[in-house]
Design a protein around this motif. Structure first.
Motif, PDB file in Angstrom:
ATOM      1  N   TYR A 191      35.676  30.369 -60.173  1.00 12.59           N
ATOM      2  CA  TYR A 191      34.583  29.292 -58.990  1.00 12.59           C
ATOM      3  C   TYR A 191      35.572  28.327 -58.795  1.00 12.59           C
ATOM      4  O   TYR A 191      36.276  28.205 -57.805  1.00 12.59           O
ATOM      5  CB  TYR A 191      32.778  29.208 -59.196  1.00 12.59           C
ATOM      6  CG  TYR A 191      32.493  28.059 -58.305  1.00 12.59           C
ATOM      7  CD1 TYR A 191      31.997  29.250 -56.830  1.00 12.59           C
ATOM      8  CD2 TYR A 191      32.543  27.208 -58.480  1.00 12.59           C
ATOM      9  CE1 TYR A 191      31.636  28.914 -56.198  1.00 12.59           C
ATOM     10  CE2 TYR A 191      32.037  26.881 -57.325  1.00 12.59           C
ATOM     11  CZ  TYR A 191      31.511  27.064 -56.277  1.00 12.59           C
ATOM     12  OH  TYR A 191      30.797  26.900 -54.827  1.00 12.59           O
ATOM     13  N   ILE A 192      35.955  27.039 -59.740  1.00 10.40           N
ATOM     14  CA  ILE A 192      36.839  26.459 -59.905  1.00 10.40           C
ATOM     15  C   ILE A 192      38.294  26.943 -58.894  1.00 10.40           C
ATOM     16  O   ILE A 192      38.410  25.680 -58.532  1.00 10.40           O
ATOM     17  CB  ILE A 192      37.000  25.986 -61.112  1.00 10.40           C
ATOM     18  CG1 ILE A 192      35.811  24.801 -61.690  1.00 10.40           C
ATOM     19  CG2 ILE A 192      38.385  24.589 -60.990  1.00 10.40           C
ATOM     20  CD1 ILE A 192      35.349  24.339 -62.596  1.00 10.40           C
ATOM     21  N   ASN A 193      38.558  28.165 -59.550  1.00 11.08           N
ATOM     22  CA  ASN A 193      39.672  28.280 -58.247  1.00 11.08           C
ATOM     23  C   ASN A 193      39.335  28.732 -57.269  1.00 11.08           C
ATOM     24  O   ASN A 193      40.350  28.776 -56.571  1.00 11.08           O
ATOM     25  CB  ASN A 193      40.168  29.606 -59.641  1.00 11.08           C
ATOM     26  CG  ASN A 193      41.970  29.776 -59.169  1.00 11.08           C
ATOM     27  OD1 ASN A 193      42.454  28.475 -59.003  1.00 11.08           O
ATOM     28  ND2 ASN A 193      42.504  30.781 -58.967  1.00 11.08           N
ATOM     29  N   ASP A 194      38.402  29.394 -57.166  1.00 18.21           N
ATOM     30  CA  ASP A 194      38.188  29.621 -55.511  1.00 18.21           C
ATOM     31  C   ASP A 194      37.802  28.222 -54.886  1.00 18.21           C
ATOM     32  O   ASP A 194      38.092  28.648 -54.228  1.00 18.21           O
ATOM     33  CB  ASP A 194      36.927  30.503 -55.811  1.00 18.21           C
ATOM     34  CG  ASP A 194      36.907  32.071 -55.546  1.00 18.21           C
ATOM     35  OD1 ASP A 194      38.282  31.745 -56.304  1.00 18.21           O
ATOM     36  OD2 ASP A 194      36.067  32.868 -56.226  1.00 18.21           O
ATOM     37  N   ILE A 195      37.621  27.527 -55.546  1.00 21.61           N
ATOM     38  CA  ILE A 195      37.259  26.102 -55.261  1.00 21.61           C
ATOM     39  C   ILE A 195      38.425  25.376 -54.286  1.00 21.61           C
ATOM     40  O   ILE A 195      38.881  24.669 -52.889  1.00 21.61           O
ATOM     41  CB  ILE A 195      36.344  25.059 -55.838  1.00 21.61           C
ATOM     42  CG1 ILE A 195      35.049  25.103 -55.951  1.00 21.61           C
ATOM     43  CG2 ILE A 195      36.507  23.488 -55.257  1.00 21.61           C
ATOM     44  CD1 ILE A 195      34.314  24.721 -57.345  1.00 21.61           C
ATOM     45  N   LEU A 196      39.548  25.281 -55.402  1.00 16.95           N
ATOM     46  CA  LEU A 196      41.070  24.749 -55.066  1.00 16.95           C
ATOM     47  C   LEU A 196      42.093  25.445 -54.260  1.00 16.95           C
ATOM     48  O   LEU A 196      41.877  24.742 -53.062  1.00 16.95           O
ATOM     49  CB  LEU A 196      41.764  24.925 -56.317  1.00 16.95           C
ATOM     50  CG  LEU A 196      40.749  23.834 -57.402  1.00 16.95           C
ATOM     51  CD1 LEU A 196      41.309  24.304 -58.981  1.00 16.95           C
ATOM     52  CD2 LEU A 196      41.129  22.886 -57.400  1.00 16.95           C
ATOM     53  N   ILE A 236      42.543  18.016 -52.217  1.00 20.17           N
ATOM     54  CA  ILE A 236      41.187  18.062 -53.267  1.00 20.17           C
ATOM     55  C   ILE A 236      41.377  17.154 -54.793  1.00 20.17           C
ATOM     56  O   ILE A 236      40.648  17.235 -55.431  1.00 20.17           O
ATOM     57  CB  ILE A 236      40.742  19.214 -53.689  1.00 20.17           C
ATOM     58  CG1 ILE A 236      39.522  19.858 -54.808  1.00 20.17           C
ATOM     59  CG2 ILE A 236      42.102  19.718 -54.912  1.00 20.17           C
ATOM     60  CD1 ILE A 236      38.934  20.050 -53.742  1.00 20.17           C
ATOM     61  N   ASN A 237      42.315  16.571 -54.253  1.00 19.33           N
ATOM     62  CA  ASN A 237      43.253  15.516 -55.559  1.00 19.33           C
ATOM     63  C   ASN A 237      41.946  14.208 -56.005  1.00 19.33           C
ATOM     64  O   ASN A 237      42.315  14.174 -56.577  1.00 19.33           O
ATOM     65  CB  ASN A 237      44.318  14.331 -55.102  1.00 19.33           C
ATOM     66  CG  ASN A 237      45.090  16.221 -54.975  1.00 19.33           C
ATOM     67  OD1 ASN A 237      45.269  17.208 -54.978  1.00 19.33           O
ATOM     68  ND2 ASN A 237      47.049  15.174 -54.533  1.00 19.33           N
TER      69      ASN A 237
END
Length: 176
Positions: free
Chosen positions: A38-43, A53-54
Motif C-alpha cells: 500500500y505504501i508503494n502504491d501511495i508513492l 510526497i517528500n
C-alpha cells in the motif's frame, strides 16, 4: 497506527483524498506485507499525480524516532566537547546507524544496511520511501541542536547503492 495509515494522515488532506480515490484505503490491522504494498502504491500514485510526497515521508520518519533516542542524544551532546566527539558518542550508543562522521563541515550519516522493514517486504519500492530516513535524521539533529537542520539524501540501498548515505547541514560546527 500502522505506517501506511500514518503516511496518509500526514499528507495534505486534498492530496490524500486524490490518492485514496485511486488506490483505496488500508486496514488499520494490515499485515506488514500489505502495508508495504500500500505504501508503494501511495508513492507511485503520488508520482503519477505529480504530488510531492517528500515532506510527508519526512514527517512520517520523524514519527519513527523514539523520545528515548532524543533524550539520550541530548545528554550525549551536552557532555561532548565537539561535534566530532558527539558523533562518536552517538555511534557508541548505536543511535543513527553507527556510522556518523564529519566531512567538509557536514555530518555524514551512513547506514550499512536498511533498518526499515517496509522495503524488505517487496521488490522495487519507490525511491521516495527513503525520505522517511531523511526525516528521522532531520528530527534527531533538529531536536538535539535546537534548530532546523537540512538533510540531503546522497544515495540509498533502495536506489541500488551498497549503503545509505545522508548529508546533514545547518548546525554549528564547534560547540560554544
Amino acid at each position: 497506527m500502522n505506517k501506511a495509515k500514518r503516511i496518509i494522515d500526514n499528507m495534505d488532506s486534498q492530496d490524500a483524498l486524490k490518492i485514496c480515490k485511486q488506490i483505496g484505503t488500508v486496514d488499520e490491522n494490515a499485515t506488514p506485507l500489505k502495508q508495504a504494498r500500500y505504501i508503494n502504491d501511495i508513492l507511485n500514485t503520488a508520482e503519477k499525480l505529480n504530488i510531492c510526497i517528500n515532506d510527508t515521508m519526512r514527517k512520517c520518519g520523524g514519527c519513527c524516532l523514539s523520545a528515548n533516542a532524543v533524550k539520550t542524544a541530548r545528554k550525549l551532546y551536552a557532555k561532548s566537547n565537539s561535534i566530532e566527539e558527539f558523533l562518536k558518542f552517538l555511534n557508541d550508543a548505536d543511535i543513527g546507524g553507527r556510522n556518523l562522521h564529519i566531512s567538509d563541515d557536514k555530518i555524514i550519516a551512513v547506514y550499512k544496511k536498511c533498518y526499515c522493514n517496509i522495503p524488505k517486504k517487496i521488490n522495487n519500492i519507490n525511491k521516495n520511501y527513503c525520505e522517511c530516513s531523511a526525516g528521522w535524521y532531520m528530527k534527531l539533529f533538529s531536536e538535539v541542536f535546537g534548530k532546523n537542520v537540512t538533510v540531503r539524501i546522497i544515495d540509498t540501498i533502495v536506489n541500488g547503492a551498497s549503503e545509505c548515505t545522508f548529508e546533514i547541514t545547518g548546525f554549528q560546527k564547534d560547540k560554544s
